[in-house]
Scaffold this active site. Structure first.
Site, mmCIF file in Angstrom:
data_model
loop_
_atom_site.group_PDB
_atom_site.id
_atom_site.type_symbol
_atom_site.label_atom_id
_atom_site.label_comp_id
_atom_site.label_asym_id
_atom_site.label_seq_id
_atom_site.Cartn_x
_atom_site.Cartn_y
_atom_site.Cartn_z
ATOM 1 N N SER A 1 -10.247 -0.271 6.851
ATOM 2 C CA SER A 1 -9.458 -0.120 5.429
ATOM 3 C C SER A 1 -8.722 -1.458 4.774
ATOM 4 O O SER A 1 -8.650 -1.114 3.663
ATOM 5 C CB SER A 1 -8.224 1.011 5.564
ATOM 6 O OG SER A 1 -9.207 2.246 5.468
ATOM 7 N N LYS B 1 0.587 -0.912 -0.086
ATOM 8 C CA LYS B 1 -0.081 0.103 0.032
ATOM 9 C C LYS B 1 0.754 1.386 -0.009
ATOM 10 O O LYS B 1 1.972 1.165 0.722
ATOM 11 C CB LYS B 1 -0.805 -0.022 1.166
ATOM 12 C CG LYS B 1 -1.931 1.035 1.086
ATOM 13 C CD LYS B 1 -2.876 0.866 2.499
ATOM 14 C CE LYS B 1 -3.965 1.962 2.598
ATOM 15 N NZ LYS B 1 -4.861 1.791 3.804
ATOM 16 N N SER C 1 -9.851 2.095 2.821
ATOM 17 C CA SER C 1 -8.793 2.859 1.945
ATOM 18 C C SER C 1 -7.942 1.898 1.074
ATOM 19 O O SER C 1 -7.378 2.575 0.025
ATOM 20 C CB SER C 1 -8.072 3.994 2.732
ATOM 21 O OG SER C 1 -7.170 3.397 3.605
HETATM 22 N N1 GLN Z 1 -12.859 4.610 6.063
HETATM 23 C C1 GLN Z 1 -12.400 5.031 7.602
HETATM 24 C C2 GLN Z 1 -11.890 6.271 7.598
HETATM 25 O O1 GLN Z 1 -12.044 7.094 6.402
HETATM 26 C C3 GLN Z 1 -11.252 4.053 8.038
HETATM 27 C C4 GLN Z 1 -9.966 4.299 7.176
HETATM 28 C C5 GLN Z 1 -8.985 3.400 7.373
HETATM 29 O O2 GLN Z 1 -9.136 2.309 7.981
HETATM 30 N N2 GLN Z 1 -7.631 3.670 7.249
HETATM 31 O O3 GLN Z 1 -11.111 7.014 8.384
#
Ligand code: GLN
Length: 459
Positions: free
Chosen positions: A151, A52, A127
């Protein structure tokens, strides 16, 4: 294998857009090095892994899919990456993501969105959307993601693959560009539970360079996988089955529970009464930490620097104005607000107290069950653009994954069926701290009995 993947990436990724950075020469060079016997034959010898874009790889552009880190090449490897290299893995490239991991759809990327391999009009989740989409489409064998509020698990569910958020402290965060330091974890994404065990083995363990790393022995996950599941006690938290849950997702979970019973596990209803406070608590704590962590991006040390601005202060503000996208700005503003004098106690201080209550809910249920079963996401993958206008609806898509990060416990998403329209459905398993092996053996037994992982997206 590397040559085969290079060919596939070059032909399929222009449409899928799962990669933030790819250079065939980089992958090829590593593969050649291995063939020459440059590295001893580690457990991941010759296996391609996609990283990532927020996990530092020495000398390779690592940008968090943000303009503000354009041109940044880390001078060192994240511990997870260093371990993968030692184990003989081949780093394929960097995966697309929501900017700084803020999002649930992979649409907030400075490189543009990744598409879902099962239906290109839909999002892959986020994400870690690039990581999950690439694994699903067969553009890599394995991928690393990061999970602050879901994410890894939510994109794994949307793309029909397996993803695990390990216990907070199981995998070193050294070299993971911080979003919310008390919630972030690096974790594996793969097509099967065995591969998750293999990749987790490769990256887990104590690291003195991360002050929150757990100094505990790491089990042999491959061995744990095969252990009997008969008698395992599963709990189904009733708060996770409320309004807004897609009926097809519910059906998938119900069928999985029946399968677990057939495999000799017991299923009982349990309660996590503070679940309804998870989203507001998370969006106070996570934005507070993010606003503090992102203060370092000011044009002085890393990436983009604005050429505008006559004074130092103007250079700072102009750099941040040009470098951050809309969601990053929203989070910085929100986080700065909840930490500001006069509001700190009312928002941030109170959120920390509620976080403790949420953690206690988990401590209590793990007194009577070994593993919790929930949907990973209330819906299957949604259409691109659907939630872009209203950040709140985007935030709500994390309703089932966020409590796990607040409590610091491990959780895994495994495919548990498909909708009538052919979209994957994900099931989340949650265990007590440092009991990743419980998740692995339950998911493995389920995977062997059902075989959803054998289905592949149309190419
Ligand atoms: N979707 C969540 C956020 O927007 C979690 C994102 C993540 O786990 N990095 O913060």
């Amino acid at each position: 294998m590397t040559e085969e993947l290079i060919r596939k990436i070059e032909s399929l990724d222009p449409k899928l857009h799962a990669f933030a950075w790819f250079d065939p020469a980089f992958a090829r060079e590593q593969a050649k090095g291995l063939e020459k016997g440059g590295i001893s034959k580690g457990p991941l010898w010759g296996i391609p892994v996609l990283v990532k874009d927020n996990i530092c790889v020495e000398g390779v552009p690592t940008t968090c899919a943000s303009k503000i880190l354009k041109g940044f090449r880390p001078p060192y490897d994240a511990t997870a990456v260093e371990k993968l290299k030692k184990a003989g893995a081949i780093l394929l490239g960097m995966a697309n993501m929501d900017e700084f991991a803020f999002g649930s759809s992979c649409e907030y990327s400075c490189y543009g969105p990744t598409r879902n391999p099962w239906d290109p009009t839909r999002v892959p989740g986020g994400s870690s959307g690039g990581s999950a989409a690439a694994v699903a489409a067969g553009l890599t064998a394995l991928a690393l993601g990061s999970d602050t509020g879901g994410s890894i698990r939510q994109p794994a569910a949307f793309c029909g693959v397996v993803g695990m958020k390990p216990t907070y402290g199981r995998v070193s965060r050294y070299g993971l560009i911080a979003f919310a330091s008390s919630l972030d974890q690096i974790g594996p994404i793969a097509r099967t539970v065995e591969e998750i065990a293999l990749l987790l083995q490769g990256i887990a363990g104590f690291d003195p360079r991360d002050s929150t790393s757990g100094n505990l022995p790491v089990p042999d996950y491959q061995k744990e996988l095969e252990k009997p599941v008969k008698g395992l006690r599963l709990g189904v938290p009733k708060e996770y089955f409320v309004d807004g849950l897609d009926p097809e997702v519910k059906k998938g979970i119900d069928a999985a529970l029946a399968e677990f019973r057939r495999l000799g596990m017991s299923v009982t209803e349990v309660s996590l009464p503070h679940t309804e406070y998870a989203i507001p608590t998370y969006y106070v704590i996570a934005t507070a930490e993010a606003s503090s962590n992102l203060a370092r991006f000011d044009g002085v040390q890393y990436g983009h620097r604005s050429s505008q601005g006559k004074s130092l202060l103007e250079m700072y503000t102009q750099t941040r104005e040009e470098g951050f996208g809309p969601e990053a700005k929203r989070r910085i503003i929100l986080g700065t607000f909840v930490l500001s004098s006069g509001y700190y106690e009312a928002y941030y201080g109170r959120a920390l107290k509620v976080r403790t209550l949420i953690k206690k809910d988990f401590d209590r249920v793990f007194g009577s069950v070994d593993c919790l079963v929930t949907p990973t996401s209330p819906t299957p993958a949604f259409p691109l653009g659907e939630k872009m206008e209203d950040p709140l609806t985007m935030y709500l898509s994390d309703i089932h994954t966020i409590s796990v990060n607040l409590a610091g416990v491990p959780a895994l998403s495994v495919p548990c069926g498909f909708t009538q329209g052919g979209l994957p459905i994900g099931m989340q398993l949650i265990a007590k701290p440092f009991a990743e092996e419980t998740l692995l053996k339950a998911a493995y037994a389920y995977q062997q009995a059902t075989g959803w992982h054998k289905r592949q997206p149309p190419s």
